[in-house]
Design an enzyme around this catalytic site. Structure first.
Site, PDB file in Angstrom:
ATOM      1  N   GLU A 279       8.755  -3.766   6.083  1.00 57.29           N
ATOM      2  CA  GLU A 279       9.977  -3.111   6.555  1.00 57.29           C
ATOM      3  C   GLU A 279       9.884  -2.971   8.074  1.00 57.29           C
ATOM      4  OE1 GLU A 279      11.375   0.392   4.244  1.00 57.29           O
ATOM      5  OE2 GLU A 279       9.492   0.122   3.165  1.00 57.29           O
ATOM      6  N   ARG A 494      -4.517  -1.145  -2.480  1.00 63.14           N
ATOM      7  CA  ARG A 494      -4.271  -1.073  -1.041  1.00 63.14           C
ATOM      8  C   ARG A 494      -5.536  -0.581  -0.330  1.00 63.14           C
ATOM      9  NH1 ARG A 494      -1.740   3.720  -2.766  1.00 63.14           N
ATOM     10  NH2 ARG A 494      -2.538   5.581  -1.727  1.00 63.14           N
ATOM     11  N   LYS A 504       3.881   6.586   9.430  1.00 61.01           N
ATOM     12  CA  LYS A 504       4.722   6.489  10.631  1.00 61.01           C
ATOM     13  C   LYS A 504       5.122   7.877  11.117  1.00 61.01           C
ATOM     14  CE  LYS A 504       6.754   2.189   8.818  1.00 61.01           C
ATOM     15  NZ  LYS A 504       6.419   2.302   7.411  1.00 61.01           N
TER      16      LYS A 504
END
Length: 781
Positions: A279, A494, A504
């Site tokens: 993204e 992950r 973020k």
């Protein structure tokens, strides 16, 4: 049937009680095994067939489970009398998954039904292949890998019993070589170990190198240990071949699958196709490096292609700098996208498909608020069964901006694995899109977009992290509902790194609070920050390769990345001498009227890799810590009574006089110098500079105190309260003049200190270095 009764039934097949209990824990195997037992009369089956039925239940895939009865009948009749033949039967059925009827003669031929391999045949073929390798056998004797011969025999006699082949090979080797001698029984000489750049695990302390994993179960996730490189690791992954999607666990086969796969193979020419779909709403971090390496690396390892696809479906958070930053980091890691695409490239097609779903009564317009459908047990939508025409009109109204934001969504009629019902496919956002402008005011969600874009781009392997496993059912459902090509989704765990945050929102908070300066602050673990700190991309790739590909979430200490970085820089970063805390030393008997040029090797252990010149004059500067007026026991460097050597200069210094200021602080040392040829060998040699240039050096320390700064159990006050103070120390250092022409991102080893990289703040008037990683050396040397 009670568990106890099931276990007793399993034991009738020949399973031990322990094995029967273990089998019961696996719901899939238990389901197929009970179904198989309903097809056979255990009292009439041939000896050994029970274990073949068990083997069948462990190997059969859901796509061909309707053929279970057919295979059982062949086992009971004795036509499939080995695991080899059962596996061949399953392979044939998988490759003909769309066939309505089984071509029995072809099936039997592919399984070797009726073929009998005699002991004489085995003996003859073994003799034949033994003759080929006779000379090598005589040279290596029992150290020869007899598996090579067995494999050759197996290729010629595919239906021969494996044990019979091994026994015959063993007998003929014994006949050729005779009994083993003492030399044959002695352990083989150990091969000399060569250090590998990527062998990070051996270079990290046990406590630091441990990877903490949370076990997870998944049918479509493999567990492959680390490799020396990404390409080596990717070649180990047992993923399906292009066009053989139906062989993957959990893949849904429809009547259209065969035709769609044939068309797919024509378009792709049978090449592997992957994609990295970030993204564009933030900067990539170390976890993304693993995803980049797996997606681009898997394609590269199989001569395939990888797309960089921006998942730009949320116009509120997307900025041009993130698009540029993502592409830069992919290329920095050494990968070139086959093509750069955007989810927005396909908005028209996605909208048309959404209309198709509504027409098939597989989607509907809903008016529940977002807060009402969050969580795992939201109330069912009262609009789920509204008329198709009504949903079609409302969806068009949504597209035309006639419905307010938040007042309607398009939802798909499916329940996800996690129990979440009817995920949203479209929502209203009155925000201009960076590429499509004001054309759209409805935007598709990840659940809707992801698989459809994969299908459009004919992705063969949709590789994603473990949290998307719960979306796999909707992925397959949506492609099949629309009758389009369906890729295979594979999940892997992950990567999390301890002692940092990568969110973020949280990084933005650190910037706002002035704790770090920007997204590329070297104390962070964004890829831009790691680049600025001086971590080479090859070290990041090697680090990712060392972790392997598993279904477990890995939590790794930064020391593992530091080790990979140190390994690489140790063989690529030239050595220079830099003094962080200068202490002036005057050589009162300097052997020359003027400065002397000293040749310093860039890599002392590999002098052929080049060298550079430094100035040696009567005034030199050493590290303040390399002199102690009152040393502790074991101190090996310069003291009033202990000499020290100057690296590369060929001289030994002895203290003559200490010069101090009015406050008693030492400001200068006067020394005498003697050549290493005549002087007594000192306990240590130290680095130094003479006629230096001034440089700025930034020494960064870890930002957080605790391993998991986001865990409220570890850090009740929140991650901001866990930040250390003084994590950046800036010093004015002295460096040898050879460093004057250094360019941004050039990397050096400052002898005896660590590895450093030129910072982008560097200008023609000022060179600035960031410490990348320290040396793992005894600071007392």
């Amino acid at each position: 049937m009670t568990p106890e009764e099931t276990i007793e039934k399993f034991k009738l097949l020949g399973l031990s009680e322990q094995k029967a209990k273990e089998t019961l824990k696996n719901s899939n195997v238990t389901k197929f095994l009970l179904a198989a037992l309903n097809e056979v009369d255990l009292k009439k089956i041939p000896s050994g067939s029970g274990m073949l039925i068990y083997h069948l239940a462990t190997k059969i895939k859901p796509q061909i489970s309707h053929r279970l009865s057919f295979v059982c009948s062949y086992i009971v009749s004795g036509k499939l009398d080995s695991t080899l033949r059962v596996d061949a039967a399953l392979g044939y059925l998988l490759s003909h998954v769309n066939d309505t009827d089984i071509d029995v003669p072809t099936f039997e031929e592919s399984c070797g039904v009726g073929i009998i391999v005699t002991p004489e045949q085995v003996e003859q073929v073994v003799e034949k292949h033994m003759a080929k390798y006779k000379q090598e056998l005589l040279e290596k004797r029992y150290r020869y890998n007899s598996g090579i011969i067995m494999q050759a025999v197996r290729s010629e006699l595919p239906w021969a019993d494996g044990k019979a082949i091994k026994n015959e090979v063993d007998v003929q080797i014994l006949d050729l070589l005779g009994p083993k001698t003492e030399a044959d029984l002695a352990p083989p000489p150990k091969a000399e170990k060569k250090s590998k750049v990527s062998d990070t695990a051996k270079k990290v302390k046990d406590d630091d190198k441990k990877v903490v994993v949370k076990p997870v179960k998944s049918e479509s996730v493999v567990d492959v240990g680390g490799g020396a490189s990404i390409l080596e690791l990717m070649k180990k992954l047992p993923f399906h071949s292009p066009g053989e999607n139906y062989k993957s666990d959990g893949y849904i086969v429809t009547p259209d699958t065969k035709q769609l796969l044939e068309e797919h193979l024509k378009i792709t020419s049978g090449k592997v196709r992957t994609r990295f779909p970030p993204e564009p709403n933030g900067i990539l971090h170390i976890g993304h490096a693993k995803a980049i390496n797996i997606n681009f690396g898997y394609a590269a390892a199989h001569n395939g292609i990888c797309f960089l696809r921006y998942d730009d479906t949320n116009p509120e958070k997307e900025e041009e700098k993130f698009f540029i930053g993502i592409k830069d980091m992919v290329e920095w890691l050494g990968y070139t996208p086959y093509k750069i695409t955007h989810s927005s490239d396909y908005f028209d097609q996605l909208y048309e498909w959404a209309v198709q779903l509504i027409k098939k009564d597989l989607a509907y317009v809903c008016h529940q608020k977002s807060e009402d459908i969050k969580g795992f047990n939201p109330p069912p939508s009262p609009w789920r069964n509204r008329p198709i025409e009504e949903s079609l009109q409302l969806f068009e109204d949504m597209k035309n901006g006639k419905i307010d934001e938040g007042d309607a969504t398009l939802r798909m009629k499916i329940t996800l694995e996690e129990g979440k019902q009817d995920p949203v496919a479209y929502r209203i956002r009155f925000k201009p899109h960076h590429r499509t402008g004001n054309k759209w005011c409805i935007y598709p969600t990840y659940d809707y977009t992801h698989c459809l874009c994969d299908s459009i781009e004919h992705i063969t392997h949709s590789l994603c992290t473990k949290e998307f496993q719960s979306r796999r059912s909707s992925y397959y459902w949506l492609c099949n509902a629309l009758g389009i090509y369906c890729p295979v989704q594979w999940e892997y765990g992950r990567l999390n790194v301890n002692y940092t945050v990568v969110s973020k929102r949280k990084i933005a908070k650190l910037i706002d609070e002035g704790i770090v300066k920007d997204w590329d602050d070297p104390r962070l673990y964004t890829l831009t920050a790691l680049r600025r700190r001086g971590v080479p991309p090859a070290a990041i790739n090697a680090f990712c390769a060392s972790l392997g590909v598993t279904g477990a979430i890995a939590a790794v200490d930064p020391a593992a990345l530091d080790a990979a970085t140190r390994d690489l820089l140790n063989v690529t970063a030239p050595r220079v001498m830099v003094i962080l805390e200068p202490l002036k030393v005057k050589i009162i008997n300097f052997p020359s009227e003027g400065p002397i040029a000293v040749n310093v090797p860039d890599f002392p252990n590999e002098p052929d890799k080049g060298s550079h010149k430094v100035v040696f004059s009567k005034v030199v500067y050493i590290e303040a810590t390399d002199f102690k007026e009152n040393p502790e026991k074991g101190y090996r460097r310069l003291t009033p009574t202990q000499s020290v050597g100057l690296r590369h200069a060929g001289y030994i210094l002895k203290v003559s006089k200490l010069i101090k200021d009015d406050s008693g602080k030492l400001i200068e040392i006067e020394c005498t110098a003697e050549t290493t040829e005549t002087a007594e060998k000192p306990k240590a040699f130290i680095h130094w500079v003479s006629e230096p240039i001034s440089v700025e050096v930034r020494l960064y320390e870890p930002l957080f105190k605790h391993k998991n700064p986001e865990d409220p159990n570890e850090v009740p006050g929140g991650f901001l309260s866990d930040c250390r103070e003084d994590t950046l120390k800036v010093v004015e250092a002295y460096a040898d003049v050879s460093i004057r022409g250094a360019k941004i991102y050039d990397k050096f080893q400052f002898e005896r200190i660590g590895f450093f990289s030129v910072d982008p703040d560097t200008s023609s008037n000022s060179i600035i270095f960031n410490r990348t990683v320290s040396l793992k050396e005894d600071t007392g040397k």
